[in-house]
Design a protein around this motif. Structure first.
Motif, PDB file in Angstrom:
ATOM      1  N   HIS A   1     -28.518  13.956 -51.642  1.00  0.00           N
ATOM      2  CA  HIS A   1     -27.821  13.192 -52.664  1.00  0.00           C
ATOM      3  C   HIS A   1     -26.286  14.005 -52.702  1.00  0.00           C
ATOM      4  O   HIS A   1     -25.321  13.414 -52.625  1.00  0.00           O
ATOM      5  N   ARG A   2     -26.084  15.428 -52.605  1.00  0.00           N
ATOM      6  CA  ARG A   2     -24.917  16.065 -52.548  1.00  0.00           C
ATOM      7  C   ARG A   2     -24.291  15.766 -51.391  1.00  0.00           C
ATOM      8  O   ARG A   2     -22.853  15.523 -51.578  1.00  0.00           O
TER       9      ARG A   2
ATOM     10  N   ALA B   1     -24.439  12.766 -49.753  1.00  0.00           N
ATOM     11  CA  ALA B   1     -23.716  11.723 -49.953  1.00  0.00           C
ATOM     12  C   ALA B   1     -22.514  11.600 -50.759  1.00  0.00           C
ATOM     13  O   ALA B   1     -21.471  10.989 -50.573  1.00  0.00           O
ATOM     14  N   ILE B   2     -22.645  12.371 -51.827  1.00  0.00           N
ATOM     15  CA  ILE B   2     -21.590  12.578 -52.786  1.00  0.00           C
ATOM     16  C   ILE B   2     -20.101  13.202 -52.161  1.00  0.00           C
ATOM     17  O   ILE B   2     -19.118  12.533 -52.179  1.00  0.00           O
TER      18      ILE B   2
ATOM     19  N   TYR C   1     -18.515  10.562 -50.042  1.00  0.00           N
ATOM     20  CA  TYR C   1     -17.530   9.700 -50.860  1.00  0.00           C
ATOM     21  C   TYR C   1     -16.056  10.502 -51.143  1.00  0.00           C
ATOM     22  O   TYR C   1     -15.354   9.785 -51.104  1.00  0.00           O
ATOM     23  N   VAL C   2     -16.492  11.520 -51.645  1.00  0.00           N
ATOM     24  CA  VAL C   2     -15.232  12.271 -51.828  1.00  0.00           C
ATOM     25  C   VAL C   2     -14.293  12.646 -50.598  1.00  0.00           C
ATOM     26  O   VAL C   2     -13.157  12.242 -50.861  1.00  0.00           O
TER      27      VAL C   2
ATOM     28  N   PHE D   1     -14.079  10.477 -48.170  1.00  0.00           N
ATOM     29  CA  PHE D   1     -13.561   9.183 -47.657  1.00  0.00           C
ATOM     30  C   PHE D   1     -12.540   8.809 -48.614  1.00  0.00           C
ATOM     31  O   PHE D   1     -11.301   8.489 -48.189  1.00  0.00           O
ATOM     32  N   ALA D   2     -12.514   9.142 -50.065  1.00  0.00           N
ATOM     33  CA  ALA D   2     -11.610   8.837 -51.218  1.00  0.00           C
ATOM     34  C   ALA D   2     -10.277   9.696 -50.714  1.00  0.00           C
ATOM     35  O   ALA D   2      -9.193   9.125 -51.016  1.00  0.00           O
ATOM     36  N   LEU D   3     -10.242  10.929 -50.511  1.00  0.00           N
ATOM     37  CA  LEU D   3      -9.250  12.011 -50.374  1.00  0.00           C
ATOM     38  C   LEU D   3      -8.690  11.744 -49.003  1.00  0.00           C
ATOM     39  O   LEU D   3      -7.441  12.062 -49.120  1.00  0.00           O
ATOM     40  N   PHE D   4      -9.370  11.425 -47.756  1.00  0.00           N
ATOM     41  CA  PHE D   4      -8.671  11.782 -46.488  1.00  0.00           C
ATOM     42  C   PHE D   4      -7.564  10.896 -46.493  1.00  0.00           C
ATOM     43  O   PHE D   4      -6.486  11.551 -45.985  1.00  0.00           O
ATOM     44  N   PRO D   5      -7.408   9.675 -46.552  1.00  0.00           N
ATOM     45  CA  PRO D   5      -6.184   9.074 -46.603  1.00  0.00           C
ATOM     46  C   PRO D   5      -4.795   9.637 -47.369  1.00  0.00           C
ATOM     47  O   PRO D   5      -3.905   9.870 -46.838  1.00  0.00           O
ATOM     48  N   LEU D   6      -5.117  10.254 -48.676  1.00  0.00           N
ATOM     49  CA  LEU D   6      -4.089  10.815 -49.391  1.00  0.00           C
ATOM     50  C   LEU D   6      -3.808  12.227 -48.724  1.00  0.00           C
ATOM     51  O   LEU D   6      -2.567  12.794 -48.618  1.00  0.00           O
TER      52      LEU D   6
ATOM     53  N   TRP E   1      -3.845  12.798 -45.545  1.00  0.00           N
ATOM     54  CA  TRP E   1      -3.115  12.758 -44.632  1.00  0.00           C
ATOM     55  C   TRP E   1      -1.660  12.199 -44.898  1.00  0.00           C
ATOM     56  O   TRP E   1      -0.745  12.500 -44.291  1.00  0.00           O
TER      57      TRP E   1
ATOM     58  N   CYS F   1      -1.085   9.461 -60.173  1.00  0.00           N
ATOM     59  CA  CYS F   1      -2.126  10.247 -60.449  1.00  0.00           C
ATOM     60  C   CYS F   1      -2.097  11.050 -61.790  1.00  0.00           C
ATOM     61  O   CYS F   1      -3.114  11.411 -62.594  1.00  0.00           O
TER      62      CYS F   1
ATOM     63  N   PHE G   1      -5.596  10.816 -64.374  1.00  0.00           N
ATOM     64  CA  PHE G   1      -6.251  11.911 -64.845  1.00  0.00           C
ATOM     65  C   PHE G   1      -6.222  11.916 -66.541  1.00  0.00           C
ATOM     66  O   PHE G   1      -7.258  12.267 -67.191  1.00  0.00           O
TER      67      PHE G   1
END
Lengths: 278, 289
Positions: free
Chosen positions: A13-14, A16-17, A20-21, A23-28, A30, A257, A261
């Motif tokens: 579970h951790r 997988a989370i 996702y984190v 994948f979500a952050l990588f483009p930003l 870069w 951003c 938040f």
């Protein structure tokens, strides 16, 4: 479940989370990386995760020798004005939707839903034709007018959901004590919905800050360009300087951003109420 | 006062009518007129000429095919990964608030910036993805996916999936959290496996939310041209052109407002048919239950 099995499930579970984190952050990540990479290292260290030397030259150039501060200011004016006007109009409209049953309400709701369904690109040509003789193309006020209208339906639904959460007895009690409904609305109900209004403000700001196609069509001069238009013309005009482009991108990201938040807590309610908007 | 609700909603309504409905009607009239911006003599009614031209327009048919491809894969992948993310986040764990905020962050990134950001990641000069794909043996040389004549559409689709997962995750998470917890406890006591619990409790509870979000999202994504305009501008050779971006190209670059409006009407008609089919399908399914 047995203990080792439960441990495996928790680890999976951790993990997988974490995926996702990442994948979500990588483009930003870069985006940030390219914006601080010096030009001479950009190509030689293209795929390295972090350059061996970082500089802020690109930010310096973008902030002091380009039109981006102007674009930033224009976008701020447009997005903030849109957000404030929409929030006021949507509070009034949402209050009417939440508290009254009146003739034509069904049709008004239907009309507002319709505006969320049809392709907005359809309006690009006619809006240009209407605004141009009025002197509202190439002007920030024209853009604000269009953005306000586009965002009002969704914001009204959102505000209605916030008003629905406040008991009716409150203003009824005030009205028995002699207040008019508008006084009750302004002095009792509005203060209670302040968090909801803040969320609406945030949603609309983000939408206006991101809008591209209408800004491209309605604005042609540098003076009234918003950030997306400026960034795209930057891409097509020069041989693409990735460092500078991404430094500008980081600037565009900051307000988005911050607002994110700020409204994050209301996302669930907001997207469920609107259900249509991205 | 009987007029009160009208007073409260009047400003919003007046704006919606003048800035959205009036242009919509005018736009529909453009579809039957010869309307180009730079030609002052244009504006005459030409009947169905635009629609005849559309029927013969190869780019339009390609764009229609691309729209189905783009919408289908974007919605399916966004939904799948959004559902998984929602299920993962539904379980309480240490640091859930932070993980949730970070996973939802792409939603806040302006769409033009997501487009530029992903275009850069696909660029072999500064981006890592071509080199990874090459390293994995999926590409014969580290080329730009966005200029591939066969797979270019996957560039905007991946960017769209990245950007849209949070939307599905947020809506599905809200629905998940409204499922009464004791149902799961009861099922666990009765010895149901996790998969059985998912199939007979979670899915039926989520079904209405899934149906409505998937339908609305499909319409929204079919109309969503930003990423394509930014990343490929429809290229190479219209391989990534969808109907919405084609309308924009006609209006913005060729300034042919009449033709653009005619295509927009076709798109609108198709979307209406789609929505009606979904509503009918839903009703038949509900009746059979």
């Amino acid at each position: 479940m047995t203990r080792p099995k439960r441990l495996v499930a928790t680890v999976a579970h951790r993990a997988a989370i974490l995926c996702y984190v990442v994948f979500a952050l990588f483009p930003l990540f870069w985006l940030l990386k390219v914006s601080v990479t010096p030009n001479d290292l950009l190509y030689s260290e293209g795929v390295r995760l972090w350059p061996s030397r970082t500089v802020f030259d690109h930010f310096d150039f973008v902030l002091r020798h380009s039109d981006f501060p102007l674009f930033f200011r224009n976008s701020m004016i447009v997005s903030l004005s849109t957000a404030f006007i929409v929030t006021i109009l949507a509070s009034l409209g949402g209050y009417a939707m939440s508290r009254f049953t009146f003739r034509g309400k069904f049709w008004i709701v239907g009309l507002m839903l319709l505006t969320q369904m049809f392709p907005l690109v359809m309006l690009i040509a006619p809006i240009f034709k209407i605004l141009s003789p009025l002197g509202l193309t190439n002007s920030l006020s024209g853009l604000i007018l269009v953005y306000v209208a586009f965002n009002v339906p969704f914001a009204t639904f959102l505000m209605q959901s916030f008003f629905d959460g406040i008991p009716k007895d409150l203003e009824e009690a005030a009205m028995i004590d002699g207040a008019t409904r508008f006084m009750a609305f302004r002095q009792i109900i509005l203060p209670l919905t302040l968090p909801g209004m803040a969320a609406t403000l945030g949603f609309v700001f983000t939408a206006a800050w991101s809008e591209l196609l209408f800004a491209l069509m309605l604005i042609s001069g540098v003076d009234a360009s918003t950030f997306p238009v400026g960034l795209l013309s930057f891409v097509s005009k020069f041989s693409v300087d990735f460092g500078q482009m991404m430094a500008a991108g980081v600037l565009a990201l900051i307000p988005a951003c911050l607002f994110f938040f700020f409204i994050q807590r209301y996302l669930v309610q907001g997207l469920t109420a609107g259900a249509v908007k991205g | 006062m009987a007029s009160e609700p009208y007073l409260y909603s009047a400003p919003a309504l007046i704006l919606i009518v003048t800035v959205m409905l009036v242009p919509l009607v005018i736009g529909i009239s453009y579809a039957f007129r010869d309307m180009t911006l730079l030609d002052p003599f244009s504006g005459g009614f030409i009947g169905l000429d635009h629609f005849r031209a559309i029927a013969k327009d190869k780019t339009f048919w390609l764009a229609l095919k691309n729209t189905v491809y783009w919408t289908g894969y974007s919605v399916a992948l966004q939904f799948l990964f959004g559902l998984i993310l929602a299920l993962l986040l539904d379980k309480p764990f240490y640091g859930r608030g932070l993980a949730q905020a970070l996973c939802f962050l792409p939603w806040a990134v302006p769409s033009f910036l997501s487009g530029l950001n992903w275009a850069m990641l696909f660029n072999p000069v500064v981006g890592p993805i071509p080199h990874w794909l090459y390293g994995l043996g999926l590409m014969s040389a580290p080329d730009n996916l966005l200029s591939s004549p066969t797979h270019a559409m996957w560039g905007p689709i991946i960017a769209n999936v990245w950007w849209g997962i949070p939307f599905f995750a947020i809506t599905l998470l809200a629905a998940l959290q409204s499922i009464p917890r004791d149902l799961y406890e009861a099922a666990a006591i009765d010895g149901a496996t996790p998969f059985q619990r998912f199939r007979s409790i979670t899915l039926p509870f989520l079904a209405p939310t899934i149906a409505i979000t998937v339908m609305l999202r499909t319409v929204w994504i079919a109309n969503f041209a930003d990423l394509i305009v930014v990343m490929t501008n429809g290229g190479p050779a219209d391989r990534t052109q969808i109907v919405a971006s084609y309308i924009f190209t006609q209006a913005f670059r060729r300034l042919d407002f009449g033709y653009a409006s005619a295509i927009a009407m076709v798109l609108l008609a198709l979307l209406l048919v789609y929505s009606m089919l979904i509503v009918l399908l839903r009703q038949t399914l509900l009746r059979e239950r």
